[in-house]
Design a protein around this motif. Structure first.
Motif, PDB file in Angstrom:
ATOM      1  N   UNK A 167      -0.026   6.545   0.092  1.00  0.00           N
ATOM      2  CA  UNK A 167      -1.232   5.865  -0.386  1.00  0.00           C
ATOM      3  C   UNK A 167      -0.872   4.701  -1.312  1.00  0.00           C
ATOM      4  N   UNK A 168      -1.493   3.548  -1.014  1.00  0.00           N
ATOM      5  CA  UNK A 168      -1.290   2.331  -1.801  1.00  0.00           C
ATOM      6  C   UNK A 168      -2.659   1.781  -2.175  1.00  0.00           C
ATOM      7  N   UNK A 169      -3.001   1.812  -3.436  1.00  0.00           N
ATOM      8  CA  UNK A 169      -4.300   1.311  -3.923  1.00  0.00           C
ATOM      9  C   UNK A 169      -4.374  -0.203  -3.746  1.00  0.00           C
ATOM     10  N   UNK A 170      -5.504  -0.688  -3.280  1.00  0.00           N
ATOM     11  CA  UNK A 170      -5.747  -2.124  -3.159  1.00  0.00           C
ATOM     12  C   UNK A 170      -6.721  -2.549  -4.249  1.00  0.00           C
ATOM     13  N   UNK A 171      -6.399  -3.623  -4.930  1.00  0.00           N
ATOM     14  CA  UNK A 171      -7.244  -4.136  -5.998  1.00  0.00           C
ATOM     15  C   UNK A 171      -7.652  -5.562  -5.632  1.00  0.00           C
ATOM     16  N   UNK A 172      -8.964  -5.821  -5.515  1.00  0.00           N
ATOM     17  CA  UNK A 172      -9.402  -7.171  -5.175  1.00  0.00           C
ATOM     18  C   UNK A 172      -8.901  -8.193  -6.191  1.00  0.00           C
ATOM     19  N   UNK A 173      -8.503  -9.336  -5.686  1.00  0.00           N
ATOM     20  CA  UNK A 173      -8.015 -10.427  -6.522  1.00  0.00           C
ATOM     21  C   UNK A 173      -8.675 -11.724  -6.049  1.00  0.00           C
TER      22      UNK A 173
END
Length: 98
Positions: free
Chosen positions: A5-11
């Protein structure tokens, strides 16, 4: 196979993109993006089968609704699956408890 699992953070890169993100009335919706791991509220028994080769597909990503202006039917998420045998992909809209 399970992908880590790799969290995605909007940028967001523009003011317009920044204003598109998030909800005024819900702090969870719009933050549930990630690659790999396991989809929220879905059992592995419910993973789709590949339409081409009939093998079980691998969960690849969960993409949340972006924000109020681009909401997916009341804060739904998109679950993305891939068949590593024949590289077929499938996406499903899912309603999660937020």
């Amino acid at each position: 196979m399970e992908i880590p699992k790799i969290k995605l953070v909007p940028s967001p890169e523009t003011n317009e993109a920044t204003s598109a993100i998030g909800y005024k009335w819900n702090e969870i919706a719009g933050t549930r993006h990630f690659l790999g791991g396991k989809p929220e509220e879905v059992s592995e028994d419910d993973y789709p089968t590949c339409d081409n080769c009939k093998k079980e597909m691998t969960f690849y990503a969960q993409i949340d609704s972006i924000g109020e202006n681009y909401d997916l039917a009341d804060c739904m998420v998109i679950h993305n699956y891939v068949c590593f045998s024949c590289l077929t992909v499938k996406a499903q809209l899912m309603q999660l408890l937020a």
